[in-house]
Design an enzyme around this catalytic site. Structure first.
Site, short mmCIF file in Angstrom:
data_model
loop_
_atom_site.label_atom_id
_atom_site.label_comp_id
_atom_site.label_asym_id
_atom_site.label_seq_id
_atom_site.Cartn_x
_atom_site.Cartn_y
_atom_site.Cartn_z
N ASP A 1 -28.22 84.77 -5.85
CA ASP A 1 -29.31 83.90 -5.44
C ASP A 1 -30.51 84.29 -6.30
O ASP A 1 -30.51 85.37 -6.92
CB ASP A 1 -29.58 84.13 -3.95
CG ASP A 1 -30.82 83.41 -3.46
OD1 ASP A 1 -30.95 82.21 -3.74
OD2 ASP A 1 -31.68 84.06 -2.84
N ASP B 1 -34.46 83.40 -5.56
CA ASP B 1 -35.69 83.74 -4.84
C ASP B 1 -35.42 84.86 -3.83
O ASP B 1 -34.48 84.79 -3.03
CB ASP B 1 -36.24 82.52 -4.12
CG ASP B 1 -36.66 81.43 -5.09
OD1 ASP B 1 -37.59 80.67 -4.76
OD2 ASP B 1 -36.09 81.34 -6.19
#
Length: 308
Positions: free
Chosen positions: A95, A97
């Protein structure tokens, strides 16, 4: 019945050494947490570094990480099957953020529209799996309507801070011939920037819609990269690169990363929300993502050798 073989990795969340005495205390607690009708045999103890230790074990019946809940709030306990896939990784998927970078990009953009508190509140609910990700993204993007995005792209990129340990982790994985990908619920320009900074092999993220004047319409164009799309993309990459799912690792912090962890061979909840940590295959709550290499069983000596 054939005994189940596991490796239990202890990683101290602080920078302090993890002493042998502390490990033995934790093992006693673990024994108390495992049902008494399951016979447990602790075998080889292997030190990975000052802060990390592997404890190999066998049990008369399969066990899971839920049996270890509450054993320690200062040391992460990672339970895995002791098999060839632990270190034989072919693909790491991240991922972006709050994983590869410290920030939530949409909150940085929201500060220009003076709606950061509203956007952050929705983000927190989504990351804790309290609201559908697609719905949360639409709600947050709608608050950005009217911004001239081109004028702030470079400013926002300049504010992005790569998480401690990430460059070293990516360098190490590259030396092992492992492919790296980022699947982001954020936005393409920023995911591309992080891809370039870290030399990642693949990137997928969302596209913000703009009007003829270059202003945000408050909508996302194309498919939204949510948990389902992340999981589907992992399956697509596995097929494209002829990679067994068992050799794939997924690393993320939010509820929308759980489906991808579910199809990957293993998954790490990185400093994640409590609900995500509870559902993920394992959790890592240290201050450096380089510690993920302990989960693969690498020692400090091996890590440092490949980073020279």
């Amino acid at each position: 019945m054939v005994a189940s073989k596991y490796v239990l990795t202890f990683i101290n969340r602080s920078d302090e050494n993890l002493t042998d005495a502390k490990v033995q205390q934790l093992i006693l607690k673990i024994v108390a947490h495992i049902p008494s009708d399951i016979q447990t045999d602790f075998t080889t103890l292997k030190r990975l570094g000052d802060r990390a230790v592997d404890q190999y074990m066998t049990t008369s019946e399969p066990i899971d990480k839920d049996m270890l809940q509450g054993v320690s709030h200062h040391v992460d306990l990672i339970l895995q099957h002791d098999d060839e896939y632990r270190q034989d990784k072919k693909l790491f998927v991240f991922d972006m953020d709050s994983t590869l970078i410290y920030q939530e990009v949409i909150e940085l953009i929201a500060s220009y529209a003076k709606v950061e508190p509203q956007v952050k509140a929705i983000t927190d609910r989504a990351m804790n799996n309290e609201i559908d990700f697609k719905e949360s993204l639409r709600e947050r993007v709608s608050l950005l309507k009217g911004l001239t995005i081109d004028t702030i792209y470079e400013e926002v990129k300049g504010k992005l801070q790569i998480t401690k340990g990430v460059p070293e982790l990516c360098k190490f994985l590259h030396t092992k011939g492992i492919k790296l990908a980022v699947l982001s619920g954020g936005f393409v320009p920023f995911a591309q920037y992080i891809q370039e900074q870290l030399g990642l092999d693949y990137m997928k993220a969302n596209v913000l819609e703009t009007d003829s004047e270059g202003k945000l319409t408050g909508k996302v164009t194309g498919e939204i990269v949510d948990g389902e799309i992340k999981a589907e993309t992992i399956l697509t990459l596995a097929d494209k690169w002829s990679i067994p799912l068992e050799t794939i690792m997924m690393v993320g912090d939010g509820g929308n990363d759980l489906p991808a962890m579910g199809v990957a061979g293993f998954g790490i909840a990185w400093n994640a929300k409590p609900k995500v940590q509870a559902e993920a295959p394992c959790q890592l709550n240290t201050n450096s993502l380089l510690d993920a290499l302990y989960i693969l069983g690498y020692t400090d000596e091996e890590i440092n050798h490949h980073l020279l």
